[in-house]
Each structure stands twice: as C-alpha cells, then as structure tokens.
Design a protein around this motif. Structure first.
Motif, short mmCIF file in Angstrom:
data_model
loop_
_atom_site.label_atom_id
_atom_site.label_comp_id
_atom_site.label_asym_id
_atom_site.label_seq_id
_atom_site.Cartn_x
_atom_site.Cartn_y
_atom_site.Cartn_z
N GLN A 181 6.17 -10.91 -3.24
CA GLN A 181 6.06 -9.46 -3.33
C GLN A 181 7.45 -8.82 -3.33
OE1 GLN A 181 3.53 -7.62 -0.38
NE2 GLN A 181 4.22 -5.57 -0.90
N LYS A 182 8.33 -9.31 -2.48
CA LYS A 182 9.70 -8.78 -2.44
C LYS A 182 10.39 -8.95 -3.78
CE LYS A 182 10.45 -9.48 2.50
NZ LYS A 182 11.15 -10.28 3.52
N VAL A 183 10.22 -10.11 -4.38
CA VAL A 183 10.83 -10.37 -5.69
C VAL A 183 10.27 -9.41 -6.73
CG1 VAL A 183 11.07 -12.05 -7.56
CG2 VAL A 183 11.31 -12.79 -5.18
N ALA A 184 8.97 -9.26 -6.75
CA ALA A 184 8.33 -8.37 -7.73
C ALA A 184 8.78 -6.93 -7.54
CB ALA A 184 6.81 -8.47 -7.63
N GLU A 185 8.78 -6.47 -6.31
CA GLU A 185 9.17 -5.08 -6.05
C GLU A 185 10.62 -4.82 -6.44
OE1 GLU A 185 6.14 -3.76 -2.48
OE2 GLU A 185 8.05 -4.66 -1.90
N GLU A 186 11.51 -5.74 -6.06
CA GLU A 186 12.93 -5.57 -6.39
C GLU A 186 13.16 -5.65 -7.90
OE1 GLU A 186 15.05 -8.52 -4.13
OE2 GLU A 186 14.46 -7.62 -2.22
N SER A 187 12.53 -6.59 -8.55
CA SER A 187 12.76 -6.81 -9.98
C SER A 187 12.15 -5.71 -10.84
CB SER A 187 12.17 -8.15 -10.41
OG SER A 187 12.83 -9.20 -9.74
N LEU A 188 11.01 -5.19 -10.42
CA LEU A 188 10.32 -4.19 -11.22
C LEU A 188 10.57 -2.76 -10.76
CD1 LEU A 188 6.92 -6.08 -11.53
CD2 LEU A 188 8.76 -5.95 -13.24
N GLY A 189 11.23 -2.60 -9.62
CA GLY A 189 11.51 -1.27 -9.10
C GLY A 189 10.27 -0.51 -8.67
N VAL A 190 9.34 -1.23 -8.07
CA VAL A 190 8.09 -0.63 -7.60
C VAL A 190 7.88 -0.96 -6.13
CG1 VAL A 190 7.01 -0.78 -9.88
CG2 VAL A 190 6.68 -2.64 -8.25
N THR A 191 6.95 -0.27 -5.52
CA THR A 191 6.53 -0.59 -4.16
C THR A 191 5.02 -0.78 -4.21
OG1 THR A 191 8.30 0.73 -3.21
CG2 THR A 191 6.43 0.21 -1.77
N LEU A 192 4.57 -1.96 -3.84
CA LEU A 192 3.13 -2.24 -3.84
C LEU A 192 2.50 -1.63 -2.59
CD1 LEU A 192 3.20 -5.95 -5.05
CD2 LEU A 192 2.79 -3.90 -6.41
N ALA A 193 1.28 -1.17 -2.75
CA ALA A 193 0.55 -0.58 -1.64
C ALA A 193 0.31 -1.62 -0.55
CB ALA A 193 -0.78 -0.01 -2.13
N PRO A 194 0.27 -1.20 0.70
CA PRO A 194 -0.03 -2.14 1.79
C PRO A 194 -1.36 -2.85 1.54
CG PRO A 194 0.68 -0.03 2.66
CD PRO A 194 0.49 0.16 1.18
N GLY A 195 -1.46 -4.06 2.04
CA GLY A 195 -2.71 -4.82 1.93
C GLY A 195 -2.76 -5.79 0.77
#
Length: 75
Positions: free
Chosen positions: A12-26
């Motif tokens: 998740q950290k990789v995806a968020e950093e690479s795509l510039g998004v924040t995934l919803a909790p859960g």
C-alpha cells in the motif's frame, strides 16, 4: 492474518507513494473480503509480471520479495 496485514501495508505504501494517492482506511479488510469472494480462483506465479511486477519495479519491498522467493519467483 498478520502476514497478510504486513504485506498489504508494505505494498500500500508503494502504491500510494508511486501513484500520489491515499487509499481509504480498511484496505486489508476489503482485500480479504474480495479474496474470499473469489476463493475458488487459483492465482499463479505465471501472472507475476502484471500483478506483482509493478510493485517490484517501483520500490524495494522486502517482505513481498521474501514471499515471492518462497514460491519460486526470482526478483
């Protein structure tokens, strides 16, 4: 379940950093629910390039790499 939680957190950290998004909790719960809904489907290492390969190309993922190695994928 702890291994799944740790792996999802790492990816998740990789995806968020690479795509510039924040995934919803859960995320872990949603992914586990989805996995159970398709429990008869057997994923395979042959899908490595388009499933796991993206994460490997983005950033080092030690836990992910360890699991891939355990199933015979060289990263």
């Amino acid at each position: 379940r702890q291994l799944v939680e740790d792996l999802v957190e790492e990816l998740q950290k990789v995806a968020e950093e690479s795509l510039g998004v924040t995934l919803a909790p859960g995320v872990v719960g949603r992914l586990c629910d989805y996995s159970m809904s398709v429990s008869a489907w057997m994923g395979g290492v042959k899908e490595y390039q388009w499933r796991n390969g993206w994460f490997v190309k983005q950033k080092a993922t030690p836990l992910h790499a360890m699991i891939l190695k355990e199933v015979g994928v060289q990263v």
